[in-house]
Write a protein that holds these residues in place. Structure first.
Motif, PDB file in Angstrom:
ATOM      1  N   GLN A 146       0.881  -1.168   0.000  1.00 24.54           N
ATOM      2  CA  GLN A 146       0.000   0.000   0.000  1.00 24.54           C
ATOM      3  C   GLN A 146       0.920   1.219   0.000  1.00 24.54           C
ATOM      4  N   ILE A 147       0.894   1.990  -1.077  1.00 25.19           N
ATOM      5  CA  ILE A 147       1.736   3.181  -1.174  1.00 25.19           C
ATOM      6  C   ILE A 147       1.088   4.282  -0.340  1.00 25.19           C
ATOM      7  N   ARG A 148       1.818   4.776   0.637  1.00 29.01           N
ATOM      8  CA  ARG A 148       1.298   5.847   1.497  1.00 29.01           C
ATOM      9  C   ARG A 148       1.741   7.216   1.017  1.00 29.01           C
ATOM     10  N   GLU A 149       2.945   7.301   0.481  1.00 32.10           N
ATOM     11  CA  GLU A 149       3.469   8.510  -0.160  1.00 32.10           C
ATOM     12  C   GLU A 149       4.281   8.042  -1.354  1.00 32.10           C
ATOM     13  N   PRO A 150       3.977   8.529  -2.552  1.00 36.05           N
ATOM     14  CA  PRO A 150       4.752   8.097  -3.726  1.00 36.05           C
ATOM     15  C   PRO A 150       6.212   8.518  -3.604  1.00 36.05           C
ATOM     16  N   PHE A 151       7.072   7.788  -4.272  1.00 32.72           N
ATOM     17  CA  PHE A 151       8.510   8.058  -4.254  1.00 32.72           C
ATOM     18  C   PHE A 151       8.796   9.188  -5.230  1.00 32.72           C
ATOM     19  N   GLU A 152       8.860  10.398  -4.701  1.00 35.79           N
ATOM     20  CA  GLU A 152       9.057  11.586  -5.532  1.00 35.79           C
ATOM     21  C   GLU A 152       9.749  12.664  -4.716  1.00 35.79           C
ATOM     22  N   PHE A 199      11.595  10.915  -1.755  1.00 39.80           N
ATOM     23  CA  PHE A 199      11.112  10.254  -0.559  1.00 39.80           C
ATOM     24  C   PHE A 199       9.798   9.557  -0.850  1.00 39.80           C
ATOM     25  N   GLY A 200       9.596   8.387  -0.235  1.00 37.56           N
ATOM     26  CA  GLY A 200       8.329   7.679  -0.345  1.00 37.56           C
ATOM     27  C   GLY A 200       8.096   6.799   0.864  1.00 37.56           C
ATOM     28  N   MET A 201       6.820   6.499   1.106  1.00 34.91           N
ATOM     29  CA  MET A 201       6.439   5.628   2.215  1.00 34.91           C
ATOM     30  C   MET A 201       5.456   4.592   1.718  1.00 34.91           C
ATOM     31  N   LEU A 202       5.567   3.384   2.256  1.00 37.19           N
ATOM     32  CA  LEU A 202       4.632   2.313   1.915  1.00 37.19           C
ATOM     33  C   LEU A 202       4.477   1.371   3.088  1.00 37.19           C
ATOM     34  N   ALA A 203       3.414   0.605   3.049  1.00 37.39           N
ATOM     35  CA  ALA A 203       3.238  -0.528   3.958  1.00 37.39           C
ATOM     36  C   ALA A 203       3.365  -1.759   3.070  1.00 37.39           C
ATOM     37  N   ASP A 204       4.364  -2.581   3.330  1.00 42.50           N
ATOM     38  CA  ASP A 204       4.600  -3.729   2.456  1.00 42.50           C
ATOM     39  C   ASP A 204       3.458  -4.745   2.556  1.00 42.50           C
ATOM     40  N   ARG A 205       3.549  -5.801   1.792  1.00 41.38           N
ATOM     41  CA  ARG A 205       2.462  -6.799   1.728  1.00 41.38           C
ATOM     42  C   ARG A 205       2.179  -7.476   3.063  1.00 41.38           C
ATOM     43  N   PHE A 206       3.064  -7.270   4.047  1.00 41.99           N
ATOM     44  CA  PHE A 206       2.856  -7.826   5.384  1.00 41.99           C
ATOM     45  C   PHE A 206       2.385  -6.745   6.364  1.00 41.99           C
ATOM     46  N   VAL A 216       4.087  -4.011   7.110  1.00 41.40           N
ATOM     47  CA  VAL A 216       5.215  -3.339   7.752  1.00 41.40           C
ATOM     48  C   VAL A 216       5.468  -1.995   7.058  1.00 41.40           C
ATOM     49  N   PRO A 217       5.512  -0.907   7.839  1.00 42.74           N
ATOM     50  CA  PRO A 217       5.769   0.409   7.245  1.00 42.74           C
ATOM     51  C   PRO A 217       7.247   0.588   6.870  1.00 42.74           C
ATOM     52  N   TRP A 218       7.477   1.145   5.694  1.00 43.70           N
ATOM     53  CA  TRP A 218       8.818   1.428   5.188  1.00 43.70           C
ATOM     54  C   TRP A 218       8.866   2.872   4.710  1.00 43.70           C
ATOM     55  N   MET A 219      10.035   3.490   4.845  1.00 46.06           N
ATOM     56  CA  MET A 219      10.324   4.800   4.265  1.00 46.06           C
ATOM     57  C   MET A 219      11.593   4.666   3.425  1.00 46.06           C
ATOM     58  N   PHE A 220      11.602   5.360   2.298  1.00 44.07           N
ATOM     59  CA  PHE A 220      12.769   5.376   1.410  1.00 44.07           C
ATOM     60  C   PHE A 220      13.147   6.828   1.165  1.00 44.07           C
ATOM     61  N   SER A 221      14.430   7.144   1.333  1.00 47.58           N
ATOM     62  CA  SER A 221      14.900   8.505   1.164  1.00 47.58           C
ATOM     63  C   SER A 221      16.197   8.500   0.376  1.00 47.58           C
TER      64      SER A 221
END
Length: 143
Positions: A108-114, A122-129, A131-136
């Motif tokens: 589930q994409i919470r913030e697109p990677f842009e 930066f982007g945020m998602l909750a993976d298929r399990f 679990v929240p992830w952030m990418f920067s």
């Protein structure tokens, strides 16, 4: 001498699936230890195939660990509980974009990677399990 800080995620019975998915995205070496590898230490006999400890280590220094709670801890909050995120950050544009794409599968994409207002990609998602992830990605390396 070295020191590291890495996430340790707890699951209610699907740590193996989560670790295998993370391994498919992150690469590296995966090690899985089931409850039955140390008889009598964890859970009931019916839980023998649950993960007592699992770990992935990548060549670029990423480490993630996970385990399954025993049934006796059914009420304990798991890795999908809110209040934390696994964060991947740095300046390796190719690697961070590839990790975002891989973790996005079924997420589930919470913030697109842009590009974010502060300049990072930066982007945020909750993976298929769940679990929240952030990418920067550092702004000098968005290229």
């Amino acid at each position: 001498m070295s020191i590291s800080l890495n996430p340790y995620l707890n699951f209610h019975g699907n740590a193996r699936q989560a670790l295998e998915f993370y391994h498919s995205v992150l690469g590296g070496e995966i090690r899985l230890m089931q409850y039955d590898s140390v008889p009598g230490m964890m859970g009931e006999p019916a839980e023998s195939e649950k993960i007592m400890h699992g770990q992935i280590d990548t060549q670029d220094g990423l480490t993630i660990m996970a385990a399954d709670y025993p049934a006796s801890m059914a009420e304990a909050p798991d890795a999908a509980s809110l209040g934390h995120s696994v964060c991947v950050s740095g300046d390796d544009a190719e690697r961070i974009r590839a990790l975002w794409e891989g973790m996005s599968n079924g997420a589930q994409i919470r913030e697109p990677f842009e590009t974010a207002p502060w300049g990072d990609t930066f982007g945020m998602l909750a993976d298929r399990f769940g679990v929240p992830w952030m990418f920067s990605l550092a702004p000098s390396s968005r290229g």
